[in-house]
Write an enzyme that holds these catalytic residues in place. Structure first.
Site, short mmCIF file in Angstrom:
data_model
loop_
_atom_site.label_atom_id
_atom_site.label_comp_id
_atom_site.label_asym_id
_atom_site.label_seq_id
_atom_site.Cartn_x
_atom_site.Cartn_y
_atom_site.Cartn_z
N ARG A 198 7.16 8.53 -13.03
CA ARG A 198 6.52 8.01 -11.81
C ARG A 198 7.03 8.84 -10.65
NH1 ARG A 198 5.93 1.86 -9.68
NH2 ARG A 198 4.22 2.04 -11.15
N HIS A 226 -3.07 6.23 -11.39
CA HIS A 226 -2.22 5.24 -12.07
C HIS A 226 -2.94 4.83 -13.37
CE1 HIS A 226 0.80 2.41 -12.79
NE2 HIS A 226 0.66 1.57 -11.80
N GLN A 263 -2.09 1.60 -15.54
CA GLN A 263 -2.59 0.39 -14.90
C GLN A 263 -4.06 0.16 -15.25
OE1 GLN A 263 -0.79 -1.76 -12.57
NE2 GLN A 263 -2.54 -3.01 -13.12
N ASP A 265 -5.59 -4.02 -3.78
CA ASP A 265 -4.25 -3.42 -3.89
C ASP A 265 -3.66 -3.44 -2.47
OD1 ASP A 265 -1.97 -2.01 -4.62
OD2 ASP A 265 -3.00 -0.08 -4.96
N CYS A 322 -3.14 -5.02 -8.97
CA CYS A 322 -2.14 -4.34 -9.81
C CYS A 322 -0.74 -4.88 -9.57
CB CYS A 322 -2.20 -2.84 -9.56
SG CYS A 322 -2.05 -2.39 -7.83
N ARG A 379 -0.03 -4.76 -19.35
CA ARG A 379 0.62 -3.45 -19.21
C ARG A 379 1.45 -3.16 -20.46
NH1 ARG A 379 1.67 -1.38 -14.15
NH2 ARG A 379 2.41 0.40 -15.35
N1 CP Z 1 1.53 -2.34 -10.92
C1 CP Z 1 2.66 -1.62 -11.03
O1 CP Z 1 2.65 -0.46 -11.44
O2 CP Z 1 3.79 -2.28 -10.67
P1 CP Z 1 5.22 -1.64 -10.43
O3 CP Z 1 5.10 -0.75 -9.23
O4 CP Z 1 6.15 -2.81 -10.20
O5 CP Z 1 5.60 -0.86 -11.64
N1 NVA Z 2 -1.23 1.84 -4.74
C1 NVA Z 2 0.09 1.28 -5.03
C2 NVA Z 2 0.15 0.84 -6.46
C3 NVA Z 2 1.45 0.21 -6.84
C4 NVA Z 2 1.48 -0.20 -8.29
C5 NVA Z 2 1.15 2.31 -4.72
O1 NVA Z 2 0.99 3.47 -5.11
O2 NVA Z 2 2.14 1.94 -4.09
#
Ligand code: CP
Ligand code: NVA
Length: 305
Positions: free
Chosen positions: A101, A128, A131, A223, A263, A291
Protein backbone atom coordinates in the site's frame (compact mmCIF):
# COMPACT_ATOMS: atom_id res chain seq x y z
CA UNK A 1 5.84 -16.57 -15.38
CA UNK A 2 4.86 -15.16 -11.99
CA UNK A 3 1.58 -13.30 -11.75
CA UNK A 4 0.85 -10.00 -10.01
CA UNK A 5 -2.41 -8.35 -8.96
CA UNK A 6 -2.04 -4.67 -9.73
CA UNK A 7 -5.23 -3.65 -11.49
CA UNK A 8 -8.54 -5.29 -12.39
CA UNK A 9 -7.89 -3.92 -15.87
CA UNK A 10 -5.16 -6.59 -16.24
CA UNK A 11 -7.61 -9.46 -15.67
CA UNK A 12 -9.49 -11.16 -18.46
CA UNK A 13 -13.25 -11.27 -17.99
CA UNK A 14 -12.88 -15.00 -17.39
CA UNK A 15 -10.29 -14.46 -14.64
CA UNK A 16 -12.50 -11.83 -13.00
CA UNK A 17 -15.46 -14.22 -12.78
CA UNK A 18 -13.14 -17.08 -11.75
CA UNK A 19 -11.96 -15.01 -8.78
CA UNK A 20 -15.60 -14.33 -7.85
CA UNK A 21 -16.36 -18.08 -7.92
CA UNK A 22 -13.23 -18.95 -5.97
CA UNK A 23 -14.10 -16.32 -3.34
CA UNK A 24 -17.49 -17.98 -2.87
CA UNK A 25 -15.90 -21.44 -2.48
CA UNK A 26 -13.39 -20.17 0.08
CA UNK A 27 -16.06 -18.30 2.03
CA UNK A 28 -18.38 -21.34 2.09
CA UNK A 29 -15.73 -23.84 3.15
CA UNK A 30 -12.66 -22.15 4.67
CA UNK A 31 -11.44 -25.44 6.19
CA UNK A 32 -10.80 -26.83 2.73
CA UNK A 33 -8.12 -24.15 2.24
CA UNK A 34 -6.29 -24.30 5.59
CA UNK A 35 -3.05 -25.65 4.13
CA UNK A 36 -3.10 -24.18 0.64
CA UNK A 37 -0.31 -21.69 1.38
CA UNK A 38 1.39 -23.78 4.08
CA UNK A 39 4.63 -22.20 5.30
CA UNK A 40 4.45 -19.40 2.73
CA UNK A 41 5.21 -15.86 3.83
CA UNK A 42 3.69 -12.59 2.62
CA UNK A 43 5.52 -9.30 3.21
CA UNK A 44 3.08 -6.42 3.72
CA UNK A 45 4.48 -2.98 2.95
CA UNK A 46 2.31 -0.18 4.34
CA UNK A 47 3.11 3.45 3.61
CA UNK A 48 -0.39 4.56 4.64
CA UNK A 49 -2.60 3.56 7.60
CA UNK A 50 -4.99 0.61 7.45
CA UNK A 51 -7.42 -1.46 9.50
CA UNK A 52 -9.22 -3.68 6.99
CA UNK A 53 -6.41 -4.32 4.53
CA UNK A 54 -3.84 -5.15 7.15
CA UNK A 55 -6.17 -7.40 9.14
CA UNK A 56 -7.66 -9.24 6.16
CA UNK A 57 -4.31 -10.00 4.53
CA UNK A 58 -2.81 -11.12 7.83
CA UNK A 59 -5.81 -13.23 8.87
CA UNK A 60 -6.07 -14.50 5.29
CA UNK A 61 -2.48 -15.77 5.30
CA UNK A 62 -2.99 -17.41 8.73
CA UNK A 63 -6.14 -19.16 7.51
CA UNK A 64 -4.31 -20.43 4.42
CA UNK A 65 -1.52 -21.92 6.56
CA UNK A 66 1.06 -19.23 5.98
CA UNK A 67 2.22 -16.08 7.70
CA UNK A 68 2.22 -12.36 6.99
CA UNK A 69 4.82 -9.86 8.14
CA UNK A 70 3.78 -6.24 8.62
CA UNK A 71 6.21 -3.51 7.57
CA UNK A 72 5.10 -0.12 8.89
CA UNK A 73 5.42 3.23 7.08
CA UNK A 74 8.49 4.17 9.12
CA UNK A 75 10.40 0.98 8.28
CA UNK A 76 11.10 0.59 4.56
CA UNK A 77 10.51 4.19 3.43
CA UNK A 78 10.44 2.95 -0.13
CA UNK A 79 12.36 5.20 -2.51
CA UNK A 80 13.87 7.21 0.36
CA UNK A 81 15.91 4.73 2.38
CA UNK A 82 16.52 2.54 -0.66
CA UNK A 83 15.17 2.16 -4.17
CA UNK A 84 12.00 0.25 -5.00
CA UNK A 85 14.13 -2.25 -6.96
CA UNK A 86 16.51 -2.87 -4.06
CA UNK A 87 13.52 -3.47 -1.78
CA UNK A 88 12.21 -6.03 -4.31
CA UNK A 89 15.56 -7.83 -4.59
CA UNK A 90 15.81 -8.15 -0.81
CA UNK A 91 12.25 -9.27 -0.14
CA UNK A 92 12.21 -11.85 -2.96
CA UNK A 93 15.04 -13.74 -1.21
CA UNK A 94 12.92 -14.28 1.93
CA UNK A 95 9.21 -14.28 1.09
CA UNK A 96 6.74 -15.83 -1.36
CA UNK A 97 4.67 -12.73 -2.06
CA UNK A 98 4.61 -8.99 -1.45
CA UNK A 99 1.58 -6.83 -0.70
CA UNK A 100 2.05 -3.08 -0.94
CA UNK A 101 0.00 0.00 0.00
CA UNK A 102 1.71 3.16 -1.19
CA UNK A 103 1.13 6.60 -2.71
CA UNK A 104 2.51 6.59 -6.26
CA UNK A 105 1.08 3.83 -8.43
CA UNK A 106 4.43 3.68 -10.20
CA UNK A 107 5.99 2.21 -7.03
CA UNK A 108 3.79 -0.88 -7.39
CA UNK A 109 4.56 -1.28 -11.09
CA UNK A 110 8.30 -0.98 -10.46
CA UNK A 111 8.15 -3.37 -7.51
CA UNK A 112 6.28 -5.94 -9.61
CA UNK A 113 8.71 -5.56 -12.50
CA UNK A 114 11.73 -6.03 -10.24
CA UNK A 115 10.47 -8.77 -7.90
CA UNK A 116 10.56 -12.44 -8.83
CA UNK A 117 7.64 -13.11 -6.46
CA UNK A 118 3.99 -12.00 -6.93
CA UNK A 119 3.08 -8.43 -5.98
CA UNK A 120 -0.40 -7.40 -4.81
CA UNK A 121 -1.64 -3.81 -4.97
CA UNK A 122 -3.29 -3.00 -1.63
CA UNK A 123 -4.11 0.61 -2.61
CA UNK A 124 -2.32 3.40 -4.40
CA UNK A 125 -3.40 6.97 -5.12
CA UNK A 126 -4.73 5.60 -8.43
CA UNK A 127 -6.36 2.24 -7.64
CA UNK A 128 -7.74 -0.04 -4.92
CA UNK A 129 -8.38 -3.31 -6.77
CA UNK A 130 -8.73 -5.64 -3.74
CA UNK A 131 -11.52 -3.42 -2.47
CA UNK A 132 -13.40 -3.55 -5.77
CA UNK A 133 -13.11 -7.36 -5.99
CA UNK A 134 -14.62 -7.70 -2.50
CA UNK A 135 -17.29 -5.15 -3.39
CA UNK A 136 -18.43 -6.92 -6.55
CA UNK A 137 -18.50 -10.19 -4.65
CA UNK A 138 -20.68 -8.46 -2.03
CA UNK A 139 -22.93 -7.13 -4.79
CA UNK A 140 -23.24 -10.65 -6.17
CA UNK A 141 -24.33 -11.91 -2.74
CA UNK A 142 -26.98 -9.22 -2.40
CA UNK A 143 -28.13 -8.75 -5.99
CA UNK A 144 -27.38 -12.00 -7.80
CA UNK A 145 -26.36 -11.34 -11.38
CA UNK A 146 -23.70 -8.60 -11.27
CA UNK A 147 -23.98 -8.09 -15.02
CA UNK A 148 -27.50 -6.71 -14.58
CA UNK A 149 -26.96 -4.10 -11.88
CA UNK A 150 -26.44 -0.35 -11.82
CA UNK A 151 -23.85 0.93 -9.37
CA UNK A 152 -23.88 4.65 -8.57
CA UNK A 153 -20.76 6.30 -7.19
CA UNK A 154 -21.28 9.62 -5.37
CA UNK A 155 -18.24 11.67 -4.37
CA UNK A 156 -14.61 12.00 -5.44
CA UNK A 157 -13.47 10.34 -8.69
CA UNK A 158 -10.73 8.62 -6.68
CA UNK A 159 -8.80 5.34 -6.42
CA UNK A 160 -11.80 3.31 -5.23
CA UNK A 161 -13.99 4.81 -7.96
CA UNK A 162 -11.37 3.87 -10.57
CA UNK A 163 -11.16 0.24 -9.48
CA UNK A 164 -14.94 -0.05 -9.30
CA UNK A 165 -15.07 1.24 -12.90
CA UNK A 166 -12.71 -1.53 -14.00
CA UNK A 167 -14.74 -4.12 -12.07
CA UNK A 168 -18.01 -2.85 -13.56
CA UNK A 169 -16.45 -3.07 -17.03
CA UNK A 170 -15.43 -6.71 -16.44
CA UNK A 171 -18.84 -7.50 -14.94
CA UNK A 172 -20.47 -5.80 -17.92
CA UNK A 173 -22.91 -3.78 -15.80
CA UNK A 174 -23.95 -0.12 -15.58
CA UNK A 175 -22.06 2.39 -13.52
CA UNK A 176 -22.58 6.08 -12.96
CA UNK A 177 -20.34 8.46 -11.08
CA UNK A 178 -21.52 11.80 -9.69
CA UNK A 179 -18.55 13.97 -8.82
CA UNK A 180 -18.01 17.70 -8.19
CA UNK A 181 -16.56 19.63 -11.13
CA UNK A 182 -12.80 19.19 -11.17
CA UNK A 183 -12.93 15.86 -9.28
CA UNK A 184 -13.77 13.64 -12.25
CA UNK A 185 -12.18 10.21 -12.52
CA UNK A 186 -8.87 10.01 -14.39
CA UNK A 187 -9.70 10.20 -18.14
CA UNK A 188 -7.19 7.47 -18.98
CA UNK A 189 -8.88 5.09 -16.51
CA UNK A 190 -12.26 5.97 -18.04
CA UNK A 191 -10.88 5.25 -21.52
CA UNK A 192 -9.42 1.89 -20.47
CA UNK A 193 -12.62 0.89 -18.65
CA UNK A 194 -14.69 1.68 -21.75
CA UNK A 195 -12.30 -0.44 -23.78
CA UNK A 196 -12.55 -3.29 -21.26
CA UNK A 197 -16.33 -3.14 -21.34
CA UNK A 198 -16.61 -3.43 -25.12
CA UNK A 199 -18.77 -6.33 -26.24
CA UNK A 200 -20.68 -6.34 -22.92
CA UNK A 201 -23.56 -4.25 -21.56
CA UNK A 202 -21.11 -2.01 -19.69
CA UNK A 203 -22.22 1.61 -19.56
CA UNK A 204 -20.47 4.45 -17.78
CA UNK A 205 -21.93 7.86 -17.05
CA UNK A 206 -19.88 10.59 -15.38
CA UNK A 207 -21.97 13.52 -14.21
CA UNK A 208 -21.91 16.39 -11.73
CA UNK A 209 -25.48 15.62 -10.67
CA UNK A 210 -26.02 13.04 -7.87
CA UNK A 211 -29.73 12.75 -8.75
CA UNK A 212 -28.89 11.73 -12.30
CA UNK A 213 -26.35 9.19 -11.07
CA UNK A 214 -28.59 7.43 -8.56
CA UNK A 215 -31.70 7.14 -10.76
CA UNK A 216 -32.48 3.43 -11.06
CA UNK A 217 -29.43 2.41 -9.02
CA UNK A 218 -29.20 -0.96 -7.25
CA UNK A 219 -26.33 0.28 -5.10
CA UNK A 220 -25.04 3.69 -4.06
CA UNK A 221 -21.38 3.85 -3.08
CA UNK A 222 -19.65 6.58 -1.07
CA UNK A 223 -16.08 7.12 0.10
CA UNK A 224 -14.40 9.81 2.19
CA UNK A 225 -14.10 13.18 0.50
CA UNK A 226 -10.46 13.53 1.55
CA UNK A 227 -8.33 10.47 0.84
CA UNK A 228 -5.11 9.54 2.61
CA UNK A 229 -2.40 11.97 1.53
CA UNK A 230 -4.86 14.80 0.73
CA UNK A 231 -5.27 16.02 4.32
CA UNK A 232 -4.18 19.58 3.43
CA UNK A 233 -7.21 19.92 1.11
CA UNK A 234 -9.71 18.83 3.75
CA UNK A 235 -11.42 22.19 4.47
CA UNK A 236 -11.76 23.05 0.79
CA UNK A 237 -13.16 19.60 -0.02
CA UNK A 238 -15.71 19.77 2.82
CA UNK A 239 -17.24 22.80 1.10
CA UNK A 240 -16.97 21.55 -2.49
CA UNK A 241 -18.46 18.13 -1.74
CA UNK A 242 -21.28 19.32 0.55
CA UNK A 243 -24.02 18.59 -2.01
CA UNK A 244 -22.64 15.07 -2.61
CA UNK A 245 -23.71 13.63 0.73
CA UNK A 246 -25.56 10.31 0.61
CA UNK A 247 -28.64 10.79 2.77
CA UNK A 248 -32.16 9.34 2.91
CA UNK A 249 -33.39 11.90 0.36
CA UNK A 250 -30.81 10.72 -2.17
CA UNK A 251 -31.32 7.02 -1.35
CA UNK A 252 -35.05 7.47 -2.01
CA UNK A 253 -34.31 8.45 -5.63
CA UNK A 254 -32.73 5.05 -6.37
CA UNK A 255 -34.47 1.68 -6.58
CA UNK A 256 -36.54 0.69 -3.52
CA UNK A 257 -34.14 -2.11 -2.68
CA UNK A 258 -31.00 -0.05 -3.33
CA UNK A 259 -28.15 -0.88 -0.92
CA UNK A 260 -25.59 1.51 0.52
CA UNK A 261 -21.89 0.71 0.14
CA UNK A 262 -18.70 2.27 1.51
CA UNK A 263 -15.11 1.01 1.53
CA UNK A 264 -14.54 2.44 5.04
CA UNK A 265 -13.34 4.21 7.08
CA UNK A 266 -16.41 6.49 6.94
CA UNK A 267 -17.21 9.92 8.32
CA UNK A 268 -20.83 10.10 9.46
CA UNK A 269 -22.26 13.54 8.77
CA UNK A 270 -19.89 14.15 5.85
CA UNK A 271 -20.13 11.83 2.82
CA UNK A 272 -22.96 9.82 4.41
CA UNK A 273 -25.52 10.46 7.13
CA UNK A 274 -25.56 8.22 10.21
CA UNK A 275 -29.14 7.30 9.27
CA UNK A 276 -28.03 5.74 5.97
CA UNK A 277 -24.72 4.35 7.21
CA UNK A 278 -26.27 2.63 10.25
CA UNK A 279 -29.58 1.91 8.47
CA UNK A 280 -31.05 -1.36 7.19
CA UNK A 281 -29.85 -0.89 3.60
CA UNK A 282 -26.21 -0.50 4.54
CA UNK A 283 -24.01 -3.46 3.58
CA UNK A 284 -20.72 -1.84 4.55
CA UNK A 285 -19.65 -4.54 7.02
CA UNK A 286 -20.40 -7.29 4.52
CA UNK A 287 -17.95 -5.52 2.22
CA UNK A 288 -15.39 -5.40 5.03
CA UNK A 289 -15.85 -9.11 5.79
CA UNK A 290 -15.54 -10.03 2.14
CA UNK A 291 -12.14 -8.36 1.86
CA UNK A 292 -10.88 -11.46 3.69
CA UNK A 293 -12.45 -14.02 1.36
CA UNK A 294 -11.69 -12.11 -1.85
CA UNK A 295 -8.03 -11.61 -0.94
CA UNK A 296 -7.62 -15.27 -0.02
CA UNK A 297 -8.79 -16.05 -3.56
CA UNK A 298 -6.32 -13.54 -4.99
CA UNK A 299 -3.41 -14.90 -2.94
CA UNK A 300 -4.24 -18.47 -3.95
CA UNK A 301 -4.37 -17.50 -7.61
CA UNK A 302 -0.94 -15.87 -7.34
CA UNK A 303 0.90 -17.94 -4.75
CA UNK A 304 -0.90 -21.31 -4.79
CA UNK A 305 0.81 -24.38 -6.18
N1 CP B 1 -11.15 -0.08 2.90
C1 CP B 1 -9.86 -0.17 3.29
O1 CP B 1 -8.96 -0.43 2.49
O2 CP B 1 -9.66 0.03 4.62
P1 CP B 1 -8.26 0.26 5.33
O3 CP B 1 -7.72 1.57 4.82
O4 CP B 1 -8.56 0.29 6.80
O5 CP B 1 -7.35 -0.86 4.96
N1 NVA C 1 -10.08 6.74 -1.06
C1 NVA C 1 -9.64 6.30 0.26
C2 NVA C 1 -9.86 4.83 0.40
C3 NVA C 1 -9.48 4.29 1.74
C4 NVA C 1 -9.70 2.79 1.84
C5 NVA C 1 -8.19 6.67 0.45
O1 NVA C 1 -7.38 6.43 -0.46
O2 NVA C 1 -7.86 7.18 1.52
Amino acid sequence: MKKDFISIHDLTRYEFFELMDQTKKIKDDPDEYRKKLKNQVLAMIFEKPSLRTRMTFEVGMLELGGKAIYLSPSEIQIGKRETVEDVAHNLERWVDGIMIRTFGHDNVIRLAQAASVPVINALTDLLHPCQAMADFFTLKEHKGNISKIKLAWVGDGNNVCHSLMFAAAKAGCKMSAAVPKGYEPNPEIVRLALEDGKGSDFELIVTNDPLEAVAGADAIYADVWTSMGQEAEKEERLKLFASFQVNEALMSKAKDDCVFMHCLPAHRGEEVTAEVFDGPRSIVFDEAENRLHAQKAIMLALMGK
